[in-house]
Design a protein around this motif. Structure first.
Motif, short mmCIF file in Angstrom:
data_model
loop_
_atom_site.label_atom_id
_atom_site.label_comp_id
_atom_site.label_asym_id
_atom_site.label_seq_id
_atom_site.Cartn_x
_atom_site.Cartn_y
_atom_site.Cartn_z
N ALA A 92 49.78 10.47 76.14
CA ALA A 92 49.13 10.23 74.85
C ALA A 92 50.02 10.73 73.72
O ALA A 92 50.69 11.77 73.85
CB ALA A 92 47.78 10.93 74.80
N ILE A 93 50.04 10.00 72.63
CA ILE A 93 50.93 10.31 71.53
C ILE A 93 50.71 11.74 71.01
O ILE A 93 49.58 12.21 70.88
CB ILE A 93 50.76 9.27 70.39
N ALA A 115 42.33 9.37 64.77
CA ALA A 115 41.56 10.53 64.36
C ALA A 115 42.39 11.81 64.48
O ALA A 115 42.35 12.69 63.61
CB ALA A 115 40.28 10.64 65.19
N ARG A 116 43.16 11.91 65.57
CA ARG A 116 44.01 13.09 65.75
C ARG A 116 45.12 13.12 64.70
O ARG A 116 45.48 14.17 64.19
CB ARG A 116 44.62 13.09 67.16
N PHE A 117 45.64 11.94 64.36
CA PHE A 117 46.68 11.86 63.33
C PHE A 117 46.12 12.28 61.97
O PHE A 117 46.77 13.00 61.21
CB PHE A 117 47.24 10.45 63.26
N GLN A 118 44.91 11.83 61.67
CA GLN A 118 44.30 12.19 60.39
C GLN A 118 44.10 13.70 60.29
O GLN A 118 44.36 14.31 59.24
CB GLN A 118 42.96 11.47 60.23
N GLU A 120 45.89 15.94 61.78
CA GLU A 120 47.24 16.50 61.62
C GLU A 120 47.69 16.42 60.17
O GLU A 120 48.22 17.38 59.62
CB GLU A 120 48.22 15.74 62.52
N ILE A 121 47.46 15.27 59.54
CA ILE A 121 47.89 15.08 58.16
C ILE A 121 47.07 15.95 57.21
O ILE A 121 47.60 16.53 56.24
CB ILE A 121 47.78 13.59 57.76
N GLU A 122 45.78 16.05 57.47
CA GLU A 122 44.94 16.90 56.61
C GLU A 122 45.33 18.36 56.74
O GLU A 122 45.20 19.13 55.78
CB GLU A 122 43.47 16.70 56.98
N THR A 123 45.81 18.76 57.90
CA THR A 123 46.19 20.15 58.13
C THR A 123 47.56 20.47 57.57
O THR A 123 47.76 21.51 56.93
CB THR A 123 46.18 20.47 59.64
N ARG A 124 48.53 19.54 57.81
CA ARG A 124 49.92 19.84 57.42
C ARG A 124 50.54 18.74 56.59
O ARG A 124 51.76 18.68 56.45
CB ARG A 124 50.76 20.07 58.69
N GLY A 125 49.70 17.89 56.02
CA GLY A 125 50.19 16.74 55.29
C GLY A 125 51.13 17.04 54.15
O GLY A 125 52.05 16.27 53.86
N ALA A 145 44.95 1.97 61.67
CA ALA A 145 44.39 3.10 60.90
C ALA A 145 45.48 4.10 60.54
O ALA A 145 45.51 4.63 59.41
CB ALA A 145 43.29 3.78 61.72
N ILE A 146 46.38 4.39 61.48
CA ILE A 146 47.48 5.32 61.20
C ILE A 146 48.38 4.75 60.11
O ILE A 146 48.80 5.46 59.19
CB ILE A 146 48.28 5.59 62.49
N SER A 147 48.69 3.47 60.21
CA SER A 147 49.56 2.82 59.23
C SER A 147 48.97 2.88 57.83
O SER A 147 49.66 3.16 56.85
CB SER A 147 49.80 1.36 59.64
N LYS A 148 47.66 2.63 57.74
CA LYS A 148 47.00 2.67 56.43
C LYS A 148 47.02 4.07 55.83
O LYS A 148 47.21 4.24 54.62
CB LYS A 148 45.56 2.17 56.56
N LEU A 149 46.83 5.09 56.67
CA LEU A 149 46.85 6.47 56.17
C LEU A 149 48.25 6.86 55.72
O LEU A 149 48.41 7.56 54.71
CB LEU A 149 46.36 7.42 57.26
N ILE A 150 49.27 6.40 56.43
CA ILE A 150 50.65 6.67 56.04
C ILE A 150 50.93 6.09 54.65
O ILE A 150 51.52 6.75 53.80
CB ILE A 150 51.62 6.08 57.08
#
Length: 263
Positions: A92-93, A115-118, A120-125, A145-150
């Motif tokens: 898993a990524i 969800a895990r990526f979000q 991560e970004i909220e924590t260390r974005g 979803a990851i692409s849109k958040l990026i």
């Protein structure tokens, strides 16, 4: 008489339409045809290879496998060697913050990865400037979803030499406000594939997914040629993109171009 009248109306419309309108109609027709060929490919693969699991790295719930998703024979070789350990790519990524604001995203995009990526970004974005991709693909919904958040966070994306970004991974790459790939990066695409045994459901899912991805890539400033290459390539193969094609399709884009598209 009615056929002649309808034919004349169609002829008049084509002659009066501008090039942009005709190109859009042609592209939409290609999308519809591609969905039909996805079902045909599914039937051929299932009939010829009943023991091969019907899964696709681009579809939710797929098994974490290296591409191509399905094959009995030896697939075409990548243009250069992938140096990442295949066992790492099957997991898993994972998101690993590295020096210089680089967040390495390595592994299969499993359902729930977004969800895990979000988190991560909220924590260390605030420290993340670039997402370095190394993935065989996975859940297309999570990739979108990851692409849109990026894009929302105005983060860059990259693929290093010897790294892999195929199947749904280029969807994530498209979200970068700046996008680049090293000379020996391995980047490839193929058709969406749904492993359901119900042809009608497979057709519906393929059409929906194709529409979602097409719309997103257009919004990210990616040229239609990229997704056309994907739709032309059977799900048990990969179309590897050359650096010239990445530039042509705007999958790699310098700051001036990408920043304009991000506004």
């Amino acid at each position: 008489m009615r056929l002649e009248t309808a034919g004349q109306r169609l002829k008049d419309y084509v002659l009066a339409a501008d090039d942009g309108t005709l190109m859009r109609h042609a592209f939409h027709a290609l999308l519809a045809a591609a969905a039909v060929f996805v079902i045909i490919d599914w039937h051929e693969i299932s009939s010829a290879s009943p023991d091969i699991p019907a899964s696709n790295p681009m579809m939710p719930g797929a098994l974490p496998v290296l591409p191509p998703a399905l094959t009995e024979g030896k697939p075409q070789s990548a243009p250069v060697e992938v140096t990442t350990d295949p066992e790492l790519l099957k997991k898993a990524i994972r998101f690993d913050l590295q020096p210089g604001g680089v967040l390495l995203a390595q592994g299969t995009i499993e359902v729930g990865a977004a969800a895990r990526f979000q988190t991560e970004i909220e924590t260390r974005g605030e420290y993340v400037k670039t997402i370095a991709l190394d993935s065989p693909g996975g859940s297309v919904g999570d990739a979108l979803a990851i692409s849109k958040l990026i894009r929302e966070r105005k983060i860059a994306t990259s693929v290093a030499g010897g790294a892999l970004c195929v199947s749904s991974c280029p969807i994530i790459m498209a979200g970068g406000v700046v996008r680049w790939a090293d000379k020996d990066a391995v980047i490839g695409v193929h058709q969406v594939f749904n492993g359901t045994t119900e042809p009608e459901l497979a057709m519906s899912e393929a059409q929906r997914t194709t529409a979602d991805v097409t719309r997103h890539l257009d919004e990210m400033g990616i040229k239609p040629g990229l997704w056309i290459r994907a739709m032309e390539t059977p799900p048990d193969r990969l179309y590897y993109l050359s650096l010239d094609e990445m530039k042509e399709f705007a999958l790699v884009a310098p700051a001036a171009i990408a920043a304009k598209k991000a506004k």
